[in-house]
Motif scaffolding. Structure first.
Motif, PDB file in Angstrom:
ATOM      1  N   TYR A 132     -40.131  50.000 -32.914  1.00  0.00           N
ATOM      2  CA  TYR A 132     -40.358  50.771 -34.250  1.00  0.00           C
ATOM      3  C   TYR A 132     -41.925  50.471 -34.036  1.00  0.00           C
ATOM      4  CZ  TYR A 132     -35.788  49.515 -36.474  1.00  0.00           C
ATOM      5  OH  TYR A 132     -34.708  49.117 -36.510  1.00  0.00           O
ATOM      6  N   PRO A 181     -44.941  50.565 -35.475  1.00  0.00           N
ATOM      7  CA  PRO A 181     -45.460  50.245 -36.802  1.00  0.00           C
ATOM      8  C   PRO A 181     -46.630  51.219 -37.920  1.00  0.00           C
ATOM      9  CG  PRO A 181     -46.612  49.500 -35.623  1.00  0.00           C
ATOM     10  CD  PRO A 181     -45.570  50.115 -34.647  1.00  0.00           C
ATOM     11  N   ASP A 230     -48.597  47.173 -39.468  1.00  0.00           N
ATOM     12  CA  ASP A 230     -48.239  46.093 -39.958  1.00  0.00           C
ATOM     13  C   ASP A 230     -47.299  45.857 -39.248  1.00  0.00           C
ATOM     14  OD1 ASP A 230     -48.764  46.931 -43.013  1.00  0.00           O
ATOM     15  OD2 ASP A 230     -47.529  47.774 -43.721  1.00  0.00           O
ATOM     16  N   PRO A 276     -44.596  43.151 -39.380  1.00  0.00           N
ATOM     17  CA  PRO A 276     -44.118  41.758 -40.494  1.00  0.00           C
ATOM     18  C   PRO A 276     -42.784  40.644 -39.450  1.00  0.00           C
ATOM     19  CG  PRO A 276     -43.130  43.714 -40.981  1.00  0.00           C
ATOM     20  CD  PRO A 276     -44.018  44.180 -40.146  1.00  0.00           C
ATOM     21  N   GLY A 277     -43.545  39.623 -38.913  1.00  0.00           N
ATOM     22  CA  GLY A 277     -42.800  38.813 -38.303  1.00  0.00           C
ATOM     23  C   GLY A 277     -42.894  38.453 -37.113  1.00  0.00           C
ATOM     24  N   VAL A 278     -44.629  39.009 -36.572  1.00  0.00           N
ATOM     25  CA  VAL A 278     -44.904  39.035 -35.313  1.00  0.00           C
ATOM     26  C   VAL A 278     -46.560  38.345 -35.691  1.00  0.00           C
ATOM     27  CG1 VAL A 278     -44.664  41.021 -34.059  1.00  0.00           C
ATOM     28  CG2 VAL A 278     -46.986  40.569 -35.440  1.00  0.00           C
ATOM     29  N   ASN A 279     -47.238  36.894 -35.050  1.00  0.00           N
ATOM     30  CA  ASN A 279     -48.332  35.564 -35.102  1.00  0.00           C
ATOM     31  C   ASN A 279     -48.784  36.356 -33.574  1.00  0.00           C
ATOM     32  OD1 ASN A 279     -46.863  33.609 -33.063  1.00  0.00           O
ATOM     33  ND2 ASN A 279     -46.417  32.598 -34.320  1.00  0.00           N
ATOM     34  N   ILE A 334     -32.688  34.944 -38.221  1.00  0.00           N
ATOM     35  CA  ILE A 334     -31.467  34.272 -39.516  1.00  0.00           C
ATOM     36  C   ILE A 334     -30.238  33.903 -38.357  1.00  0.00           C
ATOM     37  CG2 ILE A 334     -29.586  35.260 -40.368  1.00  0.00           C
ATOM     38  CD1 ILE A 334     -31.618  35.670 -42.287  1.00  0.00           C
ATOM     39  N   TYR A 353     -42.038  45.820 -31.714  1.00  0.00           N
ATOM     40  CA  TYR A 353     -42.815  46.824 -32.625  1.00  0.00           C
ATOM     41  C   TYR A 353     -43.980  47.525 -31.029  1.00  0.00           C
ATOM     42  CZ  TYR A 353     -42.454  44.719 -36.921  1.00  0.00           C
ATOM     43  OH  TYR A 353     -41.581  44.280 -38.205  1.00  0.00           O
ATOM     44  N   ARG A 397     -52.772  38.133 -39.567  1.00  0.00           N
ATOM     45  CA  ARG A 397     -52.424  37.584 -40.327  1.00  0.00           C
ATOM     46  C   ARG A 397     -51.466  38.002 -41.423  1.00  0.00           C
ATOM     47  NH1 ARG A 397     -54.498  34.196 -44.681  1.00  0.00           N
ATOM     48  NH2 ARG A 397     -54.555  34.446 -46.391  1.00  0.00           N
ATOM     49  N   ASN A 398     -50.779  37.659 -42.154  1.00  0.00           N
ATOM     50  CA  ASN A 398     -48.757  38.068 -42.868  1.00  0.00           C
ATOM     51  C   ASN A 398     -48.903  39.048 -42.117  1.00  0.00           C
ATOM     52  OD1 ASN A 398     -50.332  35.689 -44.843  1.00  0.00           O
ATOM     53  ND2 ASN A 398     -50.690  36.827 -46.137  1.00  0.00           N
ATOM     54  N   GLY A 399     -48.769  39.109 -40.992  1.00  0.00           N
ATOM     55  CA  GLY A 399     -47.633  40.097 -40.334  1.00  0.00           C
ATOM     56  C   GLY A 399     -48.892  41.302 -40.413  1.00  0.00           C
ATOM     57  N   VAL A 400     -50.019  41.928 -41.038  1.00  0.00           N
ATOM     58  CA  VAL A 400     -50.827  42.868 -40.578  1.00  0.00           C
ATOM     59  C   VAL A 400     -51.910  42.864 -39.379  1.00  0.00           C
ATOM     60  CG1 VAL A 400     -52.229  44.110 -41.172  1.00  0.00           C
ATOM     61  CG2 VAL A 400     -50.546  43.109 -42.806  1.00  0.00           C
TER      62      VAL A 400
END
Lengths: 123, 143
Positions: free
Chosen positions: A16, A18, A34, A36-39, A62, A78, A98-101
């Motif tokens: 995807y 981002p 954006d 989400p889900g990465v660090n 999940i 991404y 930070r926080n998926g950004v």
């Protein structure tokens, strides 16, 4: 061996692009993506010649025993590629997550920074 | 522009990506209503339902979750970057503002036992099914 299987699976994953914001400041270009889900461990930022690539990998969170009832977003990796001009100092790009950004700070090279010239009144 | 995107060029090499791109652009242009945000996935088994949603850039304290019977409501705010003098957006794709979403769950849940965690921009909410509604196995006694 396990590594190859994993890599093979990854090839079939969706990628995807981002959503990105770009802000130009006096000395830098700021890029926010954006993801989400990465660090910091699962995101890669690479610069090759004038190409800037951001790539993030997502591990499923999940439990397998659950069934999906409805889905509005897909899960995948991404990736997005940007081309940089010489006006960006490629050796000093900084990245934070930070926080998926993902936030990138791309400094402008000295020569193009806007200079303010003081106007002095004649005596 | 100091930074230019190569996405389109890349897309030509990957046909399904090009398709997704067109699809997204058409949707964005034609749709009078904005696409739902945040996007939600819903999972379940016999005992519980799990709601996951992507909210990158949101602080966990700013997320409000309300559960009543069979519905869950999420409310949060995503603030834009504050610009100083001389700063300007050259590209803006991320969405900002106050968002609210209400989702219908497949069964009643125990609202006092709902657990939520927020990590890496993904909100994960686990809602246990109401005891009274759990499927029960009935043993047949022989006479």
């Amino acid at each position: 061996m396990a590594e190859t299987v994993k890599d093979k699976n990854r090839e079939n994953r969706k990628i995807y692009a981002p959503a990105v914001d770009i802000i130009e400041t006096t000395n830098n270009i700021l890029l926010f993506a954006d993801m989400p889900g990465v660090n910091e461990k699962t995101v890669d930022v690479t610069v090759e010649k004038n190409l800037l690539t951001i790539h993030g990998m997502i591990e499923p969170t999940i439990d397998d025993k659950l069934t999906l009832v409805f889905s509005e977003y897909g899960s995948g990796d991404y990736q997005r590629v940007f081309s940089l001009t010489d006006e960006i100092d490629k050796n000093n790009i900084k990245a934070t997550v930070r926080n998926g950004v993902l936030k990138l700070v791309l400094p402008k090279t000295e020569k193009i920074k806007t200079r303010k010239i003081e106007v002095s009144g004649e005596a | 522009m100091l930074i230019r995107e190569l996405e389109r060029l890349e897309n030509l090499l990957q046909p399904w990506r090009e398709f997704e791109y067109i699809n997204r652009e058409v949707f964005r242009t034609l749709s009078p209503v904005q696409v739902e945000f945040p996007l939600v996935n819903l999972w379940k088994n016999e005992d519980k339902v799990v709601v996951t949603t992507e909210m990158p850039g949101v602080e966990s304290e700013g997320v409000e979750i309300n559960v009543t019977g069979k519905t869950i409501t999420l409310r949060f705010e995503r603030k834009p970057e504050e610009l100083k003098d001389g700063e300007a957006y050259t590209r803006r794709e991320r969405r900002y503002g106050e968002f609210k979403r209400t989702i219908e769950l497949p069964f009643n849940v125990q609202s006092d036992k709902v657990e939520a965690k927020f990590s890496k921009g993904i909100l994960y909410i686990e809602l246990p099914r109401a005891e009274a509604e759990k499927p029960r196995k009935i043993t047949v006694k022989s006479e």
